[in-house]
Design an enzyme around this catalytic site. Structure first.
Site, PDB file in Angstrom:
ATOM      1  N   GLU A   1       0.831  -1.041  -0.068  1.00  0.00           N
ATOM      2  CA  GLU A   1      -0.234  -0.164  -0.062  1.00  0.00           C
ATOM      3  C   GLU A   1       0.924   1.223  -0.075  1.00  0.00           C
ATOM      4  O   GLU A   1       1.970   1.225   0.470  1.00  0.00           O
ATOM      5  CB  GLU A   1      -1.045  -0.034   1.355  1.00  0.00           C
ATOM      6  CG  GLU A   1      -0.159   0.078   2.434  1.00  0.00           C
ATOM      7  CD  GLU A   1      -1.224   0.398   3.748  1.00  0.00           C
ATOM      8  OE1 GLU A   1      -2.207   0.781   3.451  1.00  0.00           O
ATOM      9  OE2 GLU A   1      -0.981  -0.006   4.994  1.00  0.00           O
TER      10      GLU A   1
ATOM     11  N   ASP B   1      -0.319  -6.166   1.290  1.00  0.00           N
ATOM     12  CA  ASP B   1      -0.066  -6.004   2.789  1.00  0.00           C
ATOM     13  C   ASP B   1      -1.159  -5.064   3.591  1.00  0.00           C
ATOM     14  O   ASP B   1      -1.133  -4.429   4.287  1.00  0.00           O
ATOM     15  CB  ASP B   1       1.346  -5.108   3.102  1.00  0.00           C
ATOM     16  CG  ASP B   1       1.324  -3.912   2.352  1.00  0.00           C
ATOM     17  OD1 ASP B   1       0.365  -3.313   1.720  1.00  0.00           O
ATOM     18  OD2 ASP B   1       2.528  -3.213   2.589  1.00  0.00           O
TER      19      ASP B   1
END
Length: 215
Positions: A35, A86
């Site tokens: 991210e 993630d």
């Protein structure tokens, strides 16, 4: 839901999502989706004044995560290539509910549902959780300047929000297994045995997913 493994790792700030995603992506040779965090130009201001900067912060995250998932779907999942991320884009609603005023949350929620209605959903979720002391320690260790002003009370509320969210997720998505990892008991960064235990849990769920896909 994609037929190839699409694994998302979730949990509060500083819990070790990216560290675990990196290790699992190397082990399984899956594409790593990380991210965008520090690129958010509003994040530092957000931690200083949550109410003032929450809408701009959440909208930046939403638009960037939407674009990332759109690219991942086209370049990897649709090409039968496995992905480990993630984060899961539904985390946006956890933060938005906590930080946005009701009028802005209503607008945000409408945009969120429009953008995510056709997005790929992970077929395995890993949920990392730990005590507030452990989370604070890990945030200090990684030393991001923009995170040094995060209030402990905010992190405590966030941990509770995540717990509620994951419990609801399991009810709403009974076909998506959730692997729960207690960060107070398992240190996959410094202890190989803990990492191997997590790898074995993921292998087990991937085998189950393959069996279901073949039916």
């Amino acid at each position: 839901m994609p037929q190839v493994p699409f694994i998302a790792i979730e949990g509060p700030i500083g819990i070790g999502k990216t560290s675990l995603a990196k290790k699992l992506s190397v082990h399984f040779d899956f594409h790593l989706l990380k991210e965008i965090v520090e690129e958010n130009p509003f994040l530092g201001k957000f931690y200083d004044d949550i109410e003032e900067w929450s809408f701009q912060t959440e909208m930046f995250f939403l638009c960037n995560r939407f674009k990332q998932l759109e690219d991942i779907e086209q370049k990897y999942l649709n090409q039968n290539k496995a992905v480990i991320a993630d984060y899961h884009i539904s985390k946006n609603m956890i933060f938005a509910k906590r930080t946005l005023q009701p009028d802005k949350f209503d607008k945000y929620e409408q945009i969120y549902h429009i953008l995510t209605k056709d997005m790929p959903v992970p077929n395995i979720m890993i949920y990392l959780h730990a005590s507030l002391d452990t989370v604070l320690k890990r945030i200090r260790l990684r030393g991001r300047d923009i995170e040094q002003n995060i209030k402990a009370s905010y992190l405590s509320q966030l941990a509770q929000d995540y717990e509620t969210y994951m419990n609801e997720f399991e009810v709403l998505h009974p076909d998506i297994p959730v692997i729960r990892i207690n960060g107070d008991e398992m240190d996959f960064v410094n202890h190989q045995e803990d990492l191997e235990n997590i790898i074995n849990l993921v292998k087990q769920q991937m085998c189950n997913h393959k069996a279901i896909s073949k039916q």
